[in-house]
Design a protein around this motif. Structure first.
Motif, short mmCIF file in Angstrom:
data_model
loop_
_atom_site.label_atom_id
_atom_site.label_comp_id
_atom_site.label_asym_id
_atom_site.label_seq_id
_atom_site.Cartn_x
_atom_site.Cartn_y
_atom_site.Cartn_z
N TRP A 75 60.39 32.38 18.55
CA TRP A 75 61.72 32.75 18.08
C TRP A 75 61.83 34.24 17.78
CZ3 TRP A 75 62.86 34.84 13.35
CH2 TRP A 75 61.99 34.60 12.29
N THR A 119 74.59 35.87 22.72
CA THR A 119 74.26 37.13 23.39
C THR A 119 75.20 37.40 24.54
OG1 THR A 119 71.94 36.79 22.81
CG2 THR A 119 72.40 38.41 24.53
N SER A 139 67.16 39.21 22.60
CA SER A 139 68.61 39.12 22.40
C SER A 139 69.16 40.41 21.79
CB SER A 139 68.92 37.94 21.48
OG SER A 139 70.28 37.92 21.12
N PHE A 140 68.46 40.95 20.80
CA PHE A 140 68.92 42.19 20.15
C PHE A 140 68.97 43.35 21.15
CE2 PHE A 140 68.09 46.08 17.68
CZ PHE A 140 69.15 46.02 16.78
N ASP A 150 64.59 36.63 19.52
CA ASP A 150 65.48 37.49 18.74
C ASP A 150 65.41 38.93 19.22
OD1 ASP A 150 66.18 35.31 17.30
OD2 ASP A 150 65.12 35.84 15.47
N TYR A 173 69.68 34.61 14.07
CA TYR A 173 68.32 35.16 14.12
C TYR A 173 67.43 34.60 13.02
CZ TYR A 173 69.75 38.67 17.58
OH TYR A 173 70.19 39.30 18.73
#
Length: 552
Positions: free
Chosen positions: A468, A140, A475-476, A472, A174
């Motif tokens: 998780w 990231t 982070s996205f 994800d 991911y």
């Protein structure tokens, strides 16, 4: 008209000088370049990055193998004949190199972010690919550089390739948790009781291995069993010794210098009793624990001798503790080659230990042993199916920890086969095997595992999924935000030339600095088509020489 060269005054850029100087030995401004990086330098950058990831795997391997450092040192001893901690130079070199190559990678990313041409110095080219360090930067965080490059470039093909590569890596990260399985991702209510801890050669991190004091120290750590290796002496006395020779753990070089390379079974019990089995531990300090010992403990260690199997069994009987030993058959020319089983059974019977406390491992003559000593716990050191073990009346299995998968551990447990795994020294490994359902472990560090009352980490499957997925999504969102910001930032900068950007940022600068930047801007416009500096001043209603605007 005399044409003057434009005055150029450059401000110091210490940070940029350090980045380009350390990476490519380009300390001067004229040595730096904004040109495209050559294919040769790009190749070196890819080699550097590839080496970093490759050696990062090497670093992870040594971190994961921490549990087996003692076995690695013993392997080196068998090769060289000298006992030392061989992991120290490896880890020291790994740490130093890991730091170095990671630093070069950071400098390379800084070059890319600042638009500087990559030019790795020859010294780094010679040493960098063979060294490594650092930590893997989060994917990231890497998006800042990727997005900046994509936003600034004018080549559509380059933008597509970079974005696809980055997105591919990002998506792979991911979805990786979908394929990750761990025994510790489970419902805590199904967790089995804490595995028993067996002292492997006693407590060899606190006392010399296979000595009475080592086993006593293990019993002080509340172990439920003791494990050792047994050899047969020339006169038929089973004694405790792991190595094929006596060099590492005794002073045989001093007492019997001509026999130091002889096999252990070629000594009679009288000769073995003359050897000291503790001074080597104080001298070499194999586990770096001698400094923590009291003077009394050091005196006890210095006077340890070779221990017989009968002495160990008497100690185990007194403490009502299980004993498991691996019996090594003498060589064919040995006088006890054919009677080694009977010699060992005789020692068991002479010790007075209850047969229910002895785990018998040799497969040879197992039927005969079962007749002579039916109370012994039949144990195998060979991996077999649960059905095969039960068919031969074997209720226990002793294996190295990496030879049994989580599913196999659960299969053995379901078939009422008591599985013991060795050698388990690290709390994380002990926790994983606990979650897997193992019955017991054999450890050289019972004093460490004693401090693990519960698995280091245990997570429900739904909690892991939530963790998780949330990571994800965050982070996205961060990556999308960075790409939007970099795109907006690049579009706002394309309408300005460098002189205008510096001029607009000169709010707090001195008049002299402002004049210098204005002069550069004027000559920049002259080169773009205006006839002279005077005409430019007239057109812009600006008095160039007095640095004041002309009022209308």
């Amino acid at each position: 008209m005399v044409k003057h060269q434009p005055l150029q005054v450059y401000e110091r850029q210490l940070c940029l000088s350090c980045i380009t100087g350390i990476y490519g030995c380009r300390w001067k401004r004229y040595q730096r370049s904004h040109d495209d990086t050559t294919k040769w330098e790009l190749l070196w950058s890819f080699i550097l990055l590839f080496t970093f990831f490759l050696l990062l795997v090497w670093f992870y391997f040594w971190w994961e193998a921490h549990n087996d450092y003692n076995e690695f040192n013993w392997f080196l001893y068998n090769r060289s004949g000298e006992w030392s901690d061989g992991t120290v130079p490896i880890l020291a070199t790994t740490a130093a190199g890991f730091t170095y190559i990671a630093f070069l990678i950071v400098l390379a990313f800084c070059h890319i972010a600042l638009g500087q041409q990559l030019n790795l110095h020859w010294l780094h080219k010679a040493t960098g690919p063979f060294l490594h360090i650092g930590a893997l930067a989060a994917i990231t965080a890497l998006s800042w550089i990727v997005a900046g490059q994509v936003a600034r470039t004018e080549k559509m093909v380059f933008q597509i390739v970079v974005v696809l590569l980055y997105v591919g890596v990002l998506l792979a990260l991911y979805v990786v948790p979908l394929y990750i399985t761990s025994p510790c991702i489970m419902d805590p209510s199904t967790l089995k009781p804490r595995p028993d801890v067996i002292g492997h050669q006693g407590a060899p991190m606190l006392a010399p291995e296979n000595t009475l004091w080592s086993f006593q120290r293990a019993l002080q750590m509340n172990v439920t069993g003791l494990e050792t290796d047994v050899a047969i002496s020339l006169d038929g006395v089973p004694f405790l010794m792991h190595d094929r020779t006596l060099r590492r753990t005794t002073d045989v070089e001093k007492v019997f210098p001509d026999r130091q390379l002889d096999e252990t079974s070629h000594f009679n019990w009288t000769d073995l009793q003359q050897l000291n089995a503790g001074q080597w531990f104080l001298k070499y300090d194999p586990f770096w624990t001698v400094h923590s010992l009291s003077p009394h403990e050091k005196d006890l260690i210095a006077n340890q001798s070779v221990c017989s199997l009968e002495q160990l069994l008497k100690l185990a009987s007194y403490h009502n503790t299980t004993v498991v030993f691996r019996l090594r058959r003498p060589p064919p020319e040995h006088p006890r080659y054919n009677s080694w089983i009977n010699d060992t059974l005789h020692a068991v019977q002479q010790s007075g230990v209850p047969q229910s406390l002895v785990m018998w491992t040799p497969d040879e003559h197992r039927a005969q042993v079962r007749q002579l000593a039916p109370g012994l716990i039949q144990t195998s050191v060979e991996k077999r199916s649960p059905q095969s073990l039960l068919e031969y009346g074997i209720s226990r299995l002793l294996l190295r920890y990496n030879r049994a998968s989580t599913q196999e551990i659960r299969n053995f447990s379901g078939s009422n086969i008591n599985l013991t795994l060795y050698t388990v020294n690290e709390p994380w490994l002990y926790s994983v095997l606990w979650c897997s359902g193992v019955s017991s472990v054999s450890s050289e560090a019972p004093h460490i595992l004693k401090k693990v009352p519960y698995p280091i980490w245990l997570m429900r499957p739904d909690e892991y999924c939530l963790m998780w997925v949330s990571a994800d999504l965050i982070s996205f969102a961060v990556v999308i935000g960075i790409f939007i910001f970099q795109k907006y930032r690049a579009s706002g900068m394309r309408s300005y030339n460098p002189e205008q950007i510096m001029l607009s940022a000169a709010v707090s600068r001195s008049n002299r600095d402002i004049n210098v930047m204005k002069e550069k801007l004027i000559f920049s416009e002259v080169r773009n088509g205006v006839g002279s500096a005077e005409e430019l001043c007239e057109d812009n209603d600006y008095d160039y020489y007095t640095n004041r605007g002309i009022s209308q």
